[in-house]
Enzyme design. Structure first.
Site, PDB file in Angstrom:
ATOM      1  N   GLU A 441       0.806  -1.229   0.000  1.00 53.50           N
ATOM      2  CA  GLU A 441       0.000   0.000   0.000  1.00 53.50           C
ATOM      3  C   GLU A 441       0.838   1.278   0.000  1.00 53.50           C
ATOM      4  OE1 GLU A 441      -2.893  -0.247   3.148  1.00 53.50           O
ATOM      5  OE2 GLU A 441      -4.135  -1.654   2.050  1.00 53.50           O
ATOM      6  N   GLU A 515      -4.847  -8.918   1.070  1.00 56.05           N
ATOM      7  CA  GLU A 515      -5.581  -8.599   2.296  1.00 56.05           C
ATOM      8  C   GLU A 515      -7.073  -8.688   1.985  1.00 56.05           C
ATOM      9  OE1 GLU A 515      -4.486  -4.922   4.188  1.00 56.05           O
ATOM     10  OE2 GLU A 515      -2.338  -5.340   4.025  1.00 56.05           O
TER      11      GLU A 515
END
Length: 814
Positions: A441, A515
């Site tokens: 991220e 995720e």
């Protein structure tokens, strides 16, 4: 008699060879006997005057007769605390609403200079006969910004808290005398956005070997398996170093031993000449192996490579490497393949901290945590968001757990690429690792060409360092940089147009859900209480971004139904300290774990166990101790892999319902104290019954140890789960009783926890007290004890409390 004598002589000869091999290369664990004290991040005088000398450690190799700080041999540390590693000093710090949200409100960081620097000192003896050897110290992990000294000499500096550090001690040592290691650790700056602890939180090793030797992490074993999966071509890369002042004519032979210790194959000899002080010279060998044992999830078979290095006729080094033979693929149509068979990745993300010990996790606790994941059928772990310890990876190798290992920070400068290189070179022999993740991220990179350039460059470095594995990256919805990695990593369905990408790029390697939402909340809590830091499960409240009931099931159904997807990794396997989003203080820990901070399962663990294992499962929620909610409307859920489930509330049937594949069943009722009874059916036949009742108050303590035998030496632990029960021996799911734990015998209380995400208690005795007050949360608590160095014997743990019947448990230290 003559035959017996021959056998005894052979045994004696083999024993001598064994002793000789041990003397060639030694690895000595230096975890016990350290001294620790706080320094100061903002005042050099309060930091033991470190760096204030006229000639500092940057000015001269050694500040002779001027350095009065901890790196000096003359420094008096008699008032310092004695600690054993792994050690996380942040565990002992208090909480404050003013402290860092992401790091769990512990009073550490730039606001707290008086508790953000820690000093460690360790004395050790080096024998006179070790002169002429190469001697190094290896730190597997120090958080963070570590300066290391030996006998007052500055060895080096590592800013990252996740890099293994190796320092050459040879020329700095006193032979036939005492020596001193000093480490200054500065945790003022956060490296991640989650709890990271502080201190020397992984193992420390003293390594002795010949001046001519295999370099640290200096082997790389790869294999090409034949189509029959019965034979393999094994390629071996060896990097040699000569730390001496003379050239060395070397001969290298590699031997492969099977799991029983039997030699199955060896390579031809290879000769090479090393110049004085020549570092990491590469040598390549190969060998054919027949009748191979494959490494897989059910039988994680490991071979051992022994690399023998001779100078002339003398064996000077033997370096061992564990490896497994397996084939991994990310097939665009079939998904992840292990040894030619499709395997859906049933994964979780894990951070590296645990109740009572923080990031200072002992070996057996890592085993406990990995096995917890396996109980629900999980077969994969993503190391969010940093490289894990060697111990963790060794256990995954042995237990059959697949791993995506993740690099801490993206970048292509020397420091960042160096960290990526250290991770891959250290860990590339582990068969458990299936992907290298270059980062997670990176919002400033995901959506632009700059990010794509960086991602492509890092992926190329991955390929150069390890041609057998692909690269990945956890992306949060950016549509540019993900084109730079091999296997796309999608963080959450809601952020990534996965089906759209597949329609446009069916040729891509099988992607992973790096995720996905677990939908969990506080264990045994069904009504949010922000004043206590407790959160109801998102699965039951539709509080995720898309307001969907049971987003955990949505995630698994999505990845299960698409064979071209490799699988998913839920966020997270266990709760962790810090990042308590969406809660604020007084919450101190994240609540998205499938298990809580101690490893106690939440309801959602049984959803996954229903569909990830073949074990029969029937689990009801909520519990039936919902005091204060009498008359309220309640949704009762059943997680099960039965075909049908019938629910009875206080003896009345609410109906028999079919269980959707990968789903759950729900009934609406009114809460009144009493009981829930569920009957599970397979092919029309009743196979399971589950009953939960409104209990009485807690009167008993059930002690459930993970193990009752500990190795002597001061490093082994026992993990003890405590459960509060009523007079009818029923677990009391809302009990919060205080208890007193008393320990007698050669062990210490290492720490305790209870899974409360609003936990702000003292986690362990600071001064070695043998009696300690703890508090249960939702009916449970956990205590960890540790053996003492040099002591054996029997240990008794006694647990008592007001209104609770005393319980005891025996342990053996051997």
């Amino acid at each position: 008699m003559r035959k017996l004598l021959s056998v005894l002589l052979l045994i004696q000869f083999m024993a001598c060879l064994s002793v000789s091999a041990q003397q060639i290369r030694e690895s000595i664990l230096l975890n016990n006997g350290w001294k620790f004290a706080y320094g100061h991040a903002g005042d050099m005088k309060k930091d033991f005057t470190h760096g204030t000398e006229y000639f500092t450690y940057f000015a001269k190799a050694k500040s002779f007769n001027q350095n009065q700080g901890p790196s000096s041999e003359q420094f008096n540390d008699s008032l310092w605390q004695t600690v054993s590693l792994p050690h996380d000093w942040a565990v002992d710090l208090p909480y404050s609403e003013e402290a860092s949200h992401s790091h769990g409100y512990k009073t550490i960081g730039w606001k707290y200079p008086e508790t953000s620097v820690g000093w460690y000192r360790r004395k050790f003896y080096i024998a006179a006969e070790d002169s002429g050897k190469h001697i190094a110290v290896r730190f597997d992990g120090i958080f963070r910004n570590a300066q290391v000294f030996c006998n007052g000499f500055y060895l080096g500096h590592e800013p990252s808290g996740y890099a293994t550090q190796v320092y050459d001690l040879t020329e700095y040592l006193n032979y036939g005398a005492e020596n001193l290691l000093t480490v200054r650790v500065d945790a003022s700056t956060e490296e991640g956005w989650y709890y990271e602890g502080a201190g020397i939180y992984r193992d420390v090793w003293l390594e002795k070997m010949s001046l001519v030797h295999v370099a640290p992490f200096g082997t790389f074993v790869t294999s090409h398996i034949t189509d029959s999966y019965k034979a393999a071509d094994v390629n071996i890369e060896v990097r040699l170093s000569n730390k001496g002042l003379e050239p060395a004519n070397c001969t290298v032979v590699n031997r492969v031993l099977d799991a029983t210790g039997r030699e199955v194959v060896s390579t031809q000899k290879s000769d090479i000449t090393l110049a004085p002080k020549q570092e990491e010279v590469k040598l390549l060998q190969s060998v054919k192996m027949n009748d191979i044992h494959l490494w897989n999830l059910e039988q994680p078979y490991l071979y051992t490579l022994y690399t023998d290095v001779y100078v002339g006729e003398k064996l000077v080094d033997t370096y061992s490497t564990n490896f497994g033979i397996r084939k991994i693929e990310f097939d665009p149509q079939k998904g992840f393949m292990l040894n030619g068979c499709p395997v859906k990745l049933k994964g979780t993300n894990l951070h590296q901290d645990h109740a009572g010990v923080g990031t200072g996790i002992p070996d057996r606790l890592w085993e406990y945590r990995i096995k917890k994941m396996k109980t629900i059928g999980s077969n994969a772990i993503r190391t969010s968001h940093n490289p894990m310890s060697p111990v963790f990876l060794d256990l995954c190798d042995r237990l059959g757990m697949l791993v995506i290992e993740e690099n801490r920070l993206m970048g292509i400068n020397r420091e960042h690429i160096g960290l990526l290189e250290h991770m891959i070179k250290r860990d590339r022999n582990h068969p458990c690792i299936i992907l290298w993740s270059i980062g997670n991220e990176e919002w400033a990179l995901e959506g632009n060409e700059r990010g794509l350039r960086i991602t492509k460059s890092m992926s190329e470095y991955v390929h150069q360092l390890d041609s057998t594995r692909l690269s990945t990256q956890g992306t949060a919805g950016g549509r540019v940089s993900l084109f730079g990695v091999d296997v796309k990593g999608y963080n959450y369905l809601r952020q990534n147009p996965i089906d759209e990408f597949h329609q446009k790029h069916p040729e891509w390697y099988s992607p992973v859900g790096s995720e996905e939402t677990s939908g969990c909340g506080t264990r045994n809590v069904y009504y949010t209480d922000s004043l206590r830091g407790w959160m109801a499960p998102i699965n039951r409240t539709a509080q995720d971004d898309n307001h969907i009931i049971n987003p955990m099931a949505r995630g698994w159904q999505f990845y299960h139904d698409r064979p071209w997807l490799a699988g998913l990794f839920y966020w997270t396997g266990l709760d962790y300290r810090g990042e308590p989003n969406p809660m604020l203080y007084p919450a101190t820990g994240s609540q998205f774990g499938i298990f809580d901070y101690c490893g106690f399962p939440k309801d959602e663990a049984f959803y996954l166990k229903s569909w990830w294992t073949d074990e029969p499962v029937l689990h009801l929620s909520p519990h039936w101790n919902l005091s204060g909610h009498e008359g309220d409307s309640i949704n009762v859920w059943a997680y099960s892999n039965c075909d049908e489930v019938e629910l009875f509330v206080n003896g009345k049937s609410l109906g028999r319902k079919s269980m959707p594949v990968n789903g759950y069943i729900e009934w609406k009722t009114i809460y009144r104290p009493g009981s829930l009874l569920a009957k599970g059916y397979k092919a029309g036949k009743k196979v399971m019954v589950e009953k939960i009742e409104t209990t009485g108050k807690a009167t008993r303590i059930s002690i459930e140890p993970y193990n009752t035998t500990l190795k002597a030496g001061g490093q082994d632990i026992a993990i003890i789960d405590l459960t509060l029960k009523d007079e009818k021996n029923r677990e009391v799911p809302d009990a919060m009783n205080e208890m007193i734990v008393t320990l007698t015998g050669p062990a210490t209380i290492l720490g305790y926890g209870n899974g409360d995400p609003g936990f702000k208690e003292i986690e362990r005795p600071v001064n070695g007290e043998t009696s300690f007050r703890i508090k249960a949360f939702s009916g449970k608590a956990q205590v960890i004890i540790r053996s003492q160095e040099g002591k054996k014997g029997n240990v008794q743990l006694e647990v008592s409390g007001t209104g609770l019947k005393k319980a005891t448990q025996q342990f053996i230290i051997d």
